[in-house]
Design a protein around this motif. Structure first.
Motif, PDB file in Angstrom:
ATOM      1  N   GLU A 243      90.653  41.979  37.149  1.00 39.97           N
ATOM      2  CA  GLU A 243      91.891  42.600  36.676  1.00 39.97           C
ATOM      3  C   GLU A 243      92.648  41.616  35.803  1.00 39.97           C
ATOM      4  O   GLU A 243      92.653  40.418  36.079  1.00 39.97           O
TER       5      GLU A 243
ATOM      6  N   ALA B 136      89.381  57.007  40.639  1.00 41.96           N
ATOM      7  CA  ALA B 136      90.281  57.053  41.785  1.00 41.96           C
ATOM      8  C   ALA B 136      89.746  56.201  42.934  1.00 41.96           C
ATOM      9  O   ALA B 136      90.493  55.695  43.749  1.00 41.96           O
TER      10      ALA B 136
ATOM     11  N   ARG C 206      91.740  49.718  40.734  1.00 42.68           N
ATOM     12  CA  ARG C 206      92.751  50.677  40.273  1.00 42.68           C
ATOM     13  C   ARG C 206      92.905  50.719  38.744  1.00 42.68           C
ATOM     14  O   ARG C 206      93.919  50.305  38.189  1.00 42.68           O
TER      15      ARG C 206
ATOM     16  N   VAL D 212      96.114  52.191  36.944  1.00 40.94           N
ATOM     17  CA  VAL D 212      97.416  51.537  37.037  1.00 40.94           C
ATOM     18  C   VAL D 212      97.613  50.586  35.857  1.00 40.94           C
ATOM     19  O   VAL D 212      96.719  49.817  35.510  1.00 40.94           O
TER      20      VAL D 212
END
Lengths: 367, 616
Positions: free
Chosen positions: B271, B306, B311, B314
């Motif tokens: 991320e 999902a 995530r 987001v």
């Protein structure tokens, strides 16, 4: 308990006509709501019947209190009315179109319907109090203020049709209270002259609503279409109609509000010219009885109450049926006693209660 | 009743009578005279409304490059021909469209009140299905194929967190109100923005649907047109985002993440986020969040998206907040200078490790910086210096300056939803969340951007911009201009000063000088020393507390450039990416090189990683 004379003077005919109208309404509602609720085909009829029972109870309460008391309480009614009309703008739930409701859990309360009958009571009192100055063009003007405040609140919802009802009630009652006809014409003229000023304060969408209100053909995909379907439904009904539950237009739900605003189209299609004329005759008899009681009433307040109610009902019948016949613009006004919708039914029954009340107490009771 | 009133009552009743005569005559005219005509009309009532969907407004980048547009696609619809729909038609359609019969029946039920409108069953079907349906047209009465605009995200996974996506669903709140005011009523099957600009700007992007009043034949084909209302296209949005730059930011972040995953075998990585804005206006030039997704295939990919623990839906630049680590030290610096607890000339002794309030804390690898000034403390990211500053200031001062810099509240981005407030480490926060008193050791951690302090990347970029511009907090924005269907500009964004932080210019200069030294040899971002543009920056290596000890820290870097006349402010985070200097700085390097057009001039060179800082 009640004086015997109260029963003697009770107008059973008026009550009977009203009940017949309500039952007639239930019948047409049962046809126009077939299939709307897959689980229970009579769900709407049941609900409306329940409202009718509540309306009867409300009517009994209304007639059991001497209407002189309504004269005394008029300003409390008015204040309560403004209160509800104001809060509905903030906490109200929006229904189809633009009407606003307050969700009371068990049922939805629609303050703009109740406002109609309250306005009749308030104006009756106001015009009685104005007795000495009713001939004066200027001194009668304040009555307009009392009407314009709730009217604007309703207009903000926005519900133009109901707001119009207020003006018509005011003019009807001013006329019956004895205002010179030339004064009434002056008020109407001034109102028209003020229109451009009023217009400049409208938001674009409100202007558009007014324009479409005056000329529905500008909205051919919704209102224009609906009107055409309504006329096809009524015209194809012919003399005898296609029979209850047999209307093809109704079955196809071409008329999105066929159990409320467009119920007359369903009646016209299924019960034909005969069914339509019977309905119009019932309304005429109802209004006739109401005005009869007005002429018997012991005081001006009672007479004005009755004429207010007569104006209210006749105007709504004219606008609603006129709309389905395409001789009146489209507004969201229900057909009294016929359209599906509890608030309207309840308020119409209460207003008949007022008239019955005036009729019962036409002679002074002697102890 | 007096005579006059009686007279008027009679007049009233005659008016009512006239009204009733008019209504009855009209009724008689329609039902008796015109009966035959209307009876036929009712029998052949095949008048239907065919809505024409308005093309949605397009979205462009700052240079006019098309980012989101519409392409024609085929939609299968059902038209009620007056007899409902046969079970056979439904079952055949179910097979052809790969939809369950139950699903088709539900859609029919949803449109019960508007049977005169076609029911849209499936949008954007392929040519093969179109051919099959056309072939069997006669056996499929009421089945129509309409051409409808389909949303097209030209660059696939380009900034999906900004752009958003469409979906079927209800609309809420002010969007619904806005529509109500404009007389638009949401109908089942309508596609509406569900996230990002598509959602917030829905009322502008959506045009007004038009429609056709048509007569259809027995198979549902329109054979005659009566009334037509042309659709009005939605408004176009022109963004502050530069597509080239945005792509570069996404690419650089993706590469850094990939490197962690593949070369470093870092299982925690995956991320990252970055925000770049104009410090003189709040215009967002780029905002990226990794992992990403493709709004074109969003509906198919949704189950997988999902489920993904990282995530992807987001927006990690605004919807998540992280400790800032040493990148936060300028808050402590400004606080200390403004409160007068340190002067620019004072030197603080750094022995490498100290024990205060029962806790032993140290600089990176216990490296002792000796007697060090605030300039060097920023340049070399000396923890001991800032511990001392924190203790001199106390937590309440630190929290006060943190809020001055816009932390602990939304920066104010309104063009997309979801901006988080983050956390300002303070007594009140600890009291309300943990119901415990504040400890001085925590003040020390807060002074180096740890403890409870947690910030979004947008906050970090805004705070860097405030250092660059001298305390001006501008509202960040993404939409520069809104243009209607006729090419007229209907809305133009204007920079909005949200807050001005009053700090003496000499104190700003002190901090800026320290930050400029960070990118020079000897600084923690010396990797940037070879660039011809002067860059002021600050690295951060944010420890993630309360978890596994071996979990890699977040790698952060904030910067503005050029130092003399700042054009951009930037904040980068690579989650669990290791030290700031090792991972976030190279990402920033690529972004800045692209922005300043240096890609071809400079050959990136390897630096050794001395001077990297870490807490404890």
């Amino acid at each position: 308990m009640f004086d015997r004379r109260l029963f003697k003077n009770f107008d059973y005919q008026l009550l009977l006509i009203m009940i017949v109208l309500c039952l007639y309404g239930l019948l047409v509602i049962s046809s126009s709501t077939q299939g709307l609720d897959a689980a229970d085909p009579y769900a709407y009829v049941r609900k409306q019947a329940l409202w009718m029972a509540m309306g009867m109870a409300a009517l009994l309460v209304v007639i059991s209190i001497d209407y002189v008391n309504y004269y005394r309480w008029a300003w409390y009614f008015y204040a309560g009315n403004l209160f509800f009309l104001t809060i509905v703008l903030f906490i109200g739930r929006e229904g189809v179109g633009a009407q606003r409701w307050i969700d009371l859990g068990v049922f939805d309360f629609q303050p703009s319907e109740l406002a109609k009958v309250i306005m009749v009571i308030v104006l009756a009192r106001l015009l009685v109090d104005y007795e000495d100055r009713i001939n004066n063009l200027v001194y009668t003007l304040p009555s307009f203020i009392y009407v314009i405040v709730p009217m604007l609140l309703i207009f903000l919802q926005p519900d133009l049709g109901t707001a119009m009802v207020f003006i018509v009630i005011l003019f009807g009652m001013l006329y019956m209270a004895g205002t010179p006809v030339k004064n009434l014409l002056a008020y109407a003229g001034a109102g028209l002259a003020a229109f451009p000023f009023f217009w400049s304060y409208l938001l674009p969408y409100q202007r558009m609503r007014l324009i479409v209100f005056l000329n529905p053909e500008l909205d051919p995909l919704r209102q224009g279409y609906q009107l055409m379907q309504s006329i096809i439904a009524i015209g194809s009904g012919g003399l005898q109609g296609k029979g209850l539950y047999e209307g093809t237009q109704a079955r196809l739900q071409f008329l999105p509000e066929q159990h409320t605003d467009f119920i007359f189209s369903v009646l016209g299609e299924e019960l034909g010219f005969i069914g339509g004329i019977v309905l119009l005759a019932l309304y005429f008899l109802l209004i006739y009885r109401v005005l009869k009681i007005a002429s018997f009433s012991k005081d001006a307040f009672g007479a004005l109450l009755c004429t207010g109610v007569a104006t209210l009902i006749s105007f709504q019948v004219l606008v609603n049926i006129g709309m389905t016949l395409s001789i009146m613009p489209v507004t969201g006004l229900p057909l009294p006693f016929m359209s599906y919708g509890g608030n309207s039914l309840l308020v119409n029954m209460i207003s008949i209660g007022l008239v019955l009340n005036v009729g019962m107490r036409r002679h002074k009771i002697q102890f | 009743m007096d005579k006059k009133m009686l007279k008027r009552t009679r007049f009233f009743i005659s008016i009512v009578m006239i009204i009733f005569i008019i209504l009855s005559s009209r009724l008689a005219y329609l039902q008796i005279i015109q009966y035959d005509y209307y009876w036929v009309r009712a029998e052949k009532n095949r008048l239907r409304i065919m809505p024409i969907t308005a093309p949605r407004g397009e979205i462009f980048d700052s240079s006019g490059r098309q980012l989101v547009t519409n392409r024609p696609g085929f939609t299968v619809s059902l038209v009620d021909l007056g007899k409902g729909y046969s079970a056979e038609t439904i079952s055949r359609l179910s097979g052809l469209l790969d939809m369950e019969e139950r699903e088709i029946r539900e859609k029919i039920q949803l449109q019960f009140y508007r049977r005169y409108l076609p029911i849209r069953l499936k949008t954007d079907i392929d040519m093969e299905t179109v051919a099959q349906i056309s072939e069997h047209r006669l056996e499929l009465p009421g089945v129509l194929i309409e051409v409808q605009p389909i949303r097209n995200y030209v660059l696939d996974d380009f900034a999906p967190h900004i752009v958003g996506y469409l979906g079927e669903g209800t609309v809420h709140g002010w969007v619904a109100e806005h529509w109500e005011e404009n007389d638009y009523h949401y109908q089942p099957g309508d596609l509406v923005g569900q996230a990002g600009l598509e959602m917030v700007w829905e009322p502008f992007l959506r045009g007004n649907d038009g429609g056709l009043q048509v007569e259809v034949n027995s198979t549902g084909q329109a054979i005659r047109e009566f009334e037509r209302v042309d659709p009005e296209p939605g408004y176009d949005l022109h963004l502050t985002i530069d597509a080239e730059l945005q792509l570069k930011v996404q690419e650089a972040l993706q590469e850094a993440v990939q490197k962690q995953l593949e070369e470093e075998n870092n299982l925690y990585a995956g991320e990252a986020a970055a925000v770049m804005l104009d410090p003189h206006s709040g215009r967002i030039l780029a905002m990226a969040s990794i992992p990403s997704f493709n709004p074109n295939t969003f509906r198919q990919d949704f189950p997988e998206l999902a489920r993904d623990a990282r995530r992807p839906l987001v927006n990690k630049a605004i919807e998540e907040h992280y400790p800032g680590g040493s990148a936060y030290k300028m808050v402590t610096s400004i606080a200390a200078l403004e409160e007068g607890v340190v002067s620019r000339n004072e030197r603080v002794h750094c022995p490498g490790t100290i024990t205060r309030y029962g806790a032993t804390k140290s600089c990176f690898r216990g490296h002792a910086h000796g007697r060090i000034s605030i300039f060097e403390a920023i340049q070399k990211s000396c923890n001991i210096f800032f511990f001392e500053m924190g203790l001199r200031l106390g937590i309440d001062n630190l929290a006060y300056y943190s809020r001055q810099f816009g932390f602990g509240n939304q920066v104010g981005l309104n063009d997309v939803f979801g901006e988080k407030k983050g956390i300002v480490a303070s007594r009140e926060y600890k009291r309300s969340v943990y119901n415990e008193p504040w400890y001085p050791a925590e003040t020390m951690d807060t002074a180096i951007g740890q403890s409870y302090q947690s910030n979004t990347m947008l906050q970090m970029a805004n705070y860097t911009a405030m250092i660059a511009n001298g305390g001006k907090h501008y509202r960040p924005y993404l939409v520069e201009r809104v243009v209607d269907g006729h090419g007229q500009t209907v809305m133009m964004a204007e920079p909005e000063l949200v807050y001005y932080m009053d700090v003496s210019e000499s104190n700003w200069e002190t901090v800026r000088t320290g930050m400029s030294a960070v990118t020079l040899p000897g600084g923690t971002a010396a990797r940037l020393a070879d660039l011809p543009v002067s860059i002021a920056g600050k690295t951060g290596t944010a420890q993630v507390v309360g978890m596994d000890r071996d979990i890699p820290p977040h790698s952060l870097f904030v910067a503005y450039a050029p130092v003399e006349a700042p054009e951009v402010a930037l904040a980068v985070i690579v989650k669990h990416g290791g030290t700031g200097g090792a991972t976030a700085v190279p990402v920033a390097r690529e972004i800045l090189m692209h922005y300043f057009g240096l890609e071809e001039e400079v050959v990136p060179e390897e630096h050794d990683l001395q001077g990297e800082e870490v807490i404890e």
